[in-house]
Design a protein around this motif. Sequence first.
Motif, PDB file in Angstrom:
ATOM      1  N   GLN A  36     -29.491   7.467  41.214  1.00  0.00           N
ATOM      2  CA  GLN A  36     -28.783   8.717  40.956  1.00  0.00           C
ATOM      3  C   GLN A  36     -27.483   8.744  41.771  1.00  0.00           C
ATOM      4  OE1 GLN A  36     -29.590  11.134  38.817  1.00  0.00           O
ATOM      5  NE2 GLN A  36     -31.370   9.980  38.117  1.00  0.00           N
ATOM      6  N   PRO A  37     -26.461   8.008  41.349  1.00  0.00           N
ATOM      7  CA  PRO A  37     -25.205   8.026  42.115  1.00  0.00           C
ATOM      8  C   PRO A  37     -24.486   9.357  41.946  1.00  0.00           C
ATOM      9  CG  PRO A  37     -24.944   6.781  40.086  1.00  0.00           C
ATOM     10  CD  PRO A  37     -26.390   7.160  40.158  1.00  0.00           C
ATOM     11  N   ALA A  38     -23.661   9.628  42.901  1.00  0.00           N
ATOM     12  CA  ALA A  38     -22.875  10.858  42.828  1.00  0.00           C
ATOM     13  C   ALA A  38     -21.845  10.735  41.708  1.00  0.00           C
ATOM     14  CB  ALA A  38     -22.179  11.116  44.170  1.00  0.00           C
ATOM     15  N   GLN A  39     -21.575  11.837  41.047  1.00  0.00           N
ATOM     16  CA  GLN A  39     -20.657  11.814  39.930  1.00  0.00           C
ATOM     17  C   GLN A  39     -19.230  11.612  40.422  1.00  0.00           C
ATOM     18  OE1 GLN A  39     -20.974  15.215  37.437  1.00  0.00           O
ATOM     19  NE2 GLN A  39     -22.838  14.503  36.432  1.00  0.00           N
ATOM     20  N   THR A  40     -18.525  10.691  39.753  1.00  0.00           N
ATOM     21  CA  THR A  40     -17.129  10.408  40.044  1.00  0.00           C
ATOM     22  C   THR A  40     -16.256  11.175  39.061  1.00  0.00           C
ATOM     23  OG1 THR A  40     -17.121   8.492  38.596  1.00  0.00           O
ATOM     24  CG2 THR A  40     -17.780   8.115  40.884  1.00  0.00           C
ATOM     25  N   PRO A  41     -14.932  11.275  39.320  1.00  0.00           N
ATOM     26  CA  PRO A  41     -14.051  11.943  38.353  1.00  0.00           C
ATOM     27  C   PRO A  41     -14.109  11.316  36.967  1.00  0.00           C
ATOM     28  CG  PRO A  41     -12.947  11.713  40.460  1.00  0.00           C
ATOM     29  CD  PRO A  41     -14.242  10.969  40.579  1.00  0.00           C
ATOM     30  N   ALA A  42     -14.268   9.980  36.903  1.00  0.00           N
ATOM     31  CA  ALA A  42     -14.367   9.327  35.592  1.00  0.00           C
ATOM     32  C   ALA A  42     -15.614   9.777  34.839  1.00  0.00           C
ATOM     33  CB  ALA A  42     -14.364   7.804  35.770  1.00  0.00           C
ATOM     34  N   GLN A  43     -16.729   9.930  35.593  1.00  0.00           N
ATOM     35  CA  GLN A  43     -17.948  10.398  34.945  1.00  0.00           C
ATOM     36  C   GLN A  43     -17.812  11.839  34.476  1.00  0.00           C
ATOM     37  OE1 GLN A  43     -20.760   9.620  38.049  1.00  0.00           O
ATOM     38  NE2 GLN A  43     -21.387   7.644  37.181  1.00  0.00           N
ATOM     39  N   SER A  44     -17.107  12.652  35.248  1.00  0.00           N
ATOM     40  CA  SER A  44     -16.871  14.041  34.833  1.00  0.00           C
ATOM     41  C   SER A  44     -16.042  14.081  33.552  1.00  0.00           C
ATOM     42  CB  SER A  44     -16.169  14.807  35.959  1.00  0.00           C
ATOM     43  OG  SER A  44     -16.964  14.828  37.132  1.00  0.00           O
ATOM     44  N   ASN A  45     -14.990  13.248  33.497  1.00  0.00           N
ATOM     45  CA  ASN A  45     -14.194  13.190  32.270  1.00  0.00           C
ATOM     46  C   ASN A  45     -15.030  12.689  31.093  1.00  0.00           C
ATOM     47  OD1 ASN A  45     -11.925  14.084  33.659  1.00  0.00           O
ATOM     48  ND2 ASN A  45     -11.235  12.006  34.157  1.00  0.00           N
ATOM     49  N   GLN A  46     -15.913  11.720  31.352  1.00  0.00           N
ATOM     50  CA  GLN A  46     -16.770  11.216  30.291  1.00  0.00           C
ATOM     51  C   GLN A  46     -17.668  12.321  29.742  1.00  0.00           C
ATOM     52  OE1 GLN A  46     -16.793   8.318  28.888  1.00  0.00           O
ATOM     53  NE2 GLN A  46     -18.726   8.344  27.724  1.00  0.00           N
ATOM     54  N   LEU A  47     -18.190  13.152  30.638  1.00  0.00           N
ATOM     55  CA  LEU A  47     -19.046  14.252  30.194  1.00  0.00           C
ATOM     56  C   LEU A  47     -18.245  15.268  29.378  1.00  0.00           C
ATOM     57  CD1 LEU A  47     -21.867  15.473  30.309  1.00  0.00           C
ATOM     58  CD2 LEU A  47     -21.211  16.631  32.418  1.00  0.00           C
ATOM     59  N   ILE A  48     -17.003  15.552  29.817  1.00  0.00           N
ATOM     60  CA  ILE A  48     -16.150  16.502  29.073  1.00  0.00           C
ATOM     61  C   ILE A  48     -15.803  15.940  27.700  1.00  0.00           C
ATOM     62  CG2 ILE A  48     -13.915  17.655  29.058  1.00  0.00           C
ATOM     63  CD1 ILE A  48     -14.085  17.787  32.116  1.00  0.00           C
ATOM     64  N   ASN A  49     -15.463  14.654  27.666  1.00  0.00           N
ATOM     65  CA  ASN A  49     -15.126  14.044  26.373  1.00  0.00           C
ATOM     66  C   ASN A  49     -16.330  14.036  25.437  1.00  0.00           C
ATOM     67  OD1 ASN A  49     -12.550  13.574  27.350  1.00  0.00           O
ATOM     68  ND2 ASN A  49     -12.991  11.457  27.963  1.00  0.00           N
ATOM     69  N   THR A  50     -17.524  13.767  25.986  1.00  0.00           N
ATOM     70  CA  THR A  50     -18.725  13.786  25.151  1.00  0.00           C
ATOM     71  C   THR A  50     -18.956  15.171  24.563  1.00  0.00           C
ATOM     72  OG1 THR A  50     -19.720  12.041  26.488  1.00  0.00           O
ATOM     73  CG2 THR A  50     -21.204  13.351  25.135  1.00  0.00           C
ATOM     74  N   ALA A  51     -18.785  16.203  25.392  1.00  0.00           N
ATOM     75  CA  ALA A  51     -18.964  17.568  24.898  1.00  0.00           C
ATOM     76  C   ALA A  51     -17.930  17.901  23.819  1.00  0.00           C
ATOM     77  CB  ALA A  51     -18.861  18.550  26.059  1.00  0.00           C
ATOM     78  N   SER A  52     -16.701  17.426  23.994  1.00  0.00           N
ATOM     79  CA  SER A  52     -15.667  17.687  22.983  1.00  0.00           C
ATOM     80  C   SER A  52     -15.989  16.978  21.676  1.00  0.00           C
ATOM     81  CB  SER A  52     -14.293  17.232  23.510  1.00  0.00           C
ATOM     82  OG  SER A  52     -13.948  17.923  24.695  1.00  0.00           O
ATOM     83  N   ALA A  53     -16.487  15.735  21.783  1.00  0.00           N
ATOM     84  CA  ALA A  53     -16.801  14.981  20.567  1.00  0.00           C
ATOM     85  C   ALA A  53     -17.952  15.606  19.803  1.00  0.00           C
ATOM     86  CB  ALA A  53     -17.132  13.537  20.926  1.00  0.00           C
ATOM     87  N   LEU A  54     -18.881  16.251  20.508  1.00  0.00           N
ATOM     88  CA  LEU A  54     -20.048  16.817  19.850  1.00  0.00           C
ATOM     89  C   LEU A  54     -19.829  18.236  19.343  1.00  0.00           C
ATOM     90  CD1 LEU A  54     -22.886  15.601  22.267  1.00  0.00           C
ATOM     91  CD2 LEU A  54     -22.130  14.553  20.138  1.00  0.00           C
ATOM     92  N   SER A  55     -18.925  18.962  19.960  1.00  0.00           N
ATOM     93  CA  SER A  55     -18.789  20.382  19.602  1.00  0.00           C
ATOM     94  C   SER A  55     -17.451  20.716  18.942  1.00  0.00           C
ATOM     95  CB  SER A  55     -18.963  21.250  20.861  1.00  0.00           C
ATOM     96  OG  SER A  55     -17.982  20.905  21.839  1.00  0.00           O
ATOM     97  N   ALA A  56     -16.356  20.162  19.452  1.00  0.00           N
ATOM     98  CA  ALA A  56     -15.039  20.595  18.941  1.00  0.00           C
ATOM     99  C   ALA A  56     -14.062  19.440  18.875  1.00  0.00           C
ATOM    100  CB  ALA A  56     -14.474  21.718  19.828  1.00  0.00           C
ATOM    101  N   PRO A  57     -14.270  18.480  18.003  1.00  0.00           N
ATOM    102  CA  PRO A  57     -13.265  17.408  17.854  1.00  0.00           C
ATOM    103  C   PRO A  57     -11.997  17.937  17.194  1.00  0.00           C
ATOM    104  CG  PRO A  57     -14.997  17.157  16.219  1.00  0.00           C
ATOM    105  CD  PRO A  57     -15.435  18.264  17.133  1.00  0.00           C
ATOM    106  N   THR A  58     -10.873  17.384  17.568  1.00  0.00           N
ATOM    107  CA  THR A  58      -9.554  17.802  17.011  1.00  0.00           C
ATOM    108  C   THR A  58      -8.835  16.583  16.459  1.00  0.00           C
ATOM    109  OG1 THR A  58      -8.547  17.563  19.208  1.00  0.00           O
ATOM    110  CG2 THR A  58      -9.399  19.749  18.591  1.00  0.00           C
TER     111      THR A  58
END
Length: 437
Positions: A36-58
């Motif tokens: 369980q590594p600590a979340q890095t900024p890249a992982q945070s961006n990955q989570l945001i991008n995943t949420a965008s792809a699943l809910s509101a793609p543009t």
Amino acid sequence: AFGGFGTTTTTAGPAFSFSAPTNTGTSALGSGLFSQPAQTPAQSNQLINTASALSAPTLLGDERDAILAKWNQLQAFWGTGKGYFNNNIAPVEFTQENPFCRFKAVGYSLMPNNKDEDGLVVLVFNRKEVDIRSQQQQLVESLHKILGGNQTLTVNVEGVKTMPDDQTEVIIYVVERSPNGTSRRVPATTLYAHFEQANIKSSLQQLGVSLSMARTELSPAQVKQLLQNPPAGVDPIIWEQAKVDNPDPDKLIPVPMVGFKELLRRLKVQDQMTKQHQTRLDIISEDISELQKNQTTTMAKIAQYKRKLMALSHRTLQVLIKQEIQRKSGYAIQADEEQLRVQLDTIQCELNAPTQFKGRLNELMSQIRMQNHFGAVRAEERYYIDADLLREIKQHLKQQQEGLSHLISIIKDDLEDIKLIEHGLNESIPIRGGVFS
């Protein structure tokens, strides 16, 4: 072909060092899925991008983006594919470890109970068990060379076990002998750290080793940490329920199963263990059959020795009687012997009394003779016939009786015909013709 451990180009490793390892790798349970590594900024961006792809793609800017969102959700649930959501940002790579993958479950694995002092290290070979066993000595020599060829070290094989996909698990430990004659096992974490060095790992790969791990038990703190932190991609609610449903928390620990590949692997392992258990049961059954045969033979010998002991006891008693008679020859009867004679006379009188033991014995003997007489006359009554067999015998006799009755009826008809023929022969030809018309 296996190729042989001796023919593989194996460079001797550096002298084995017992310094504290920098990476011990306690066991297979303590790494990989549970980290369980600590979340890095890249992982945070990955989570945001995943949420965008699943809910509101543009990506397209019209109603087709809603269809694309559903397609991305389907890929995320499946755990494979790429999720496009923006023209200026790279698509999201969906793997089975993503938190939205539906093909996940939680199983249970047995926690190792070996101490670090036991020194057990597991090496998984991409070879069949029969090849490993046939060249086990070459394997030991090759591992000794990898450890530097130190004469104070001895490589020992603890066990060999078949694994799915033509792989074999070999458990080894290394014994170090000191100059004063004492010996000890190299700790498992130290040996594992040595095997994880780059040059040593390369030599192990040349031998066909695909995985190595130290087989040591988890400390209470490690178990607590693994249970408190759900593995990556596993719903905390499912993880908590898995901890509650654990059938044996002292021996088993929940582990995630992600994807069909992991489920298939566990199924193969379970099938392999079932075969091993069946093989062990067959061996136990053969041992039990052999023990039963030995028990029958032993019981027969015991009965034979009992009879022999009884015969020897009678012979010994006869010898003692004759010896006592010779020893007492010429001496007068003593007081204790006279008392014993009186007791024997009393017993003899009781035995000879008609209403006492002798009469009863005579009566029993008469009954035995009568039973033997009637038994000889009706010996067949002493045997027991199974009910089904008796029914079959009755049915067979009944069929024979019916056949005999039918045969007798035919014979009677034939006799009547013969009489009629004889009568016709005695008559004239016209009369005989009228009779047969």
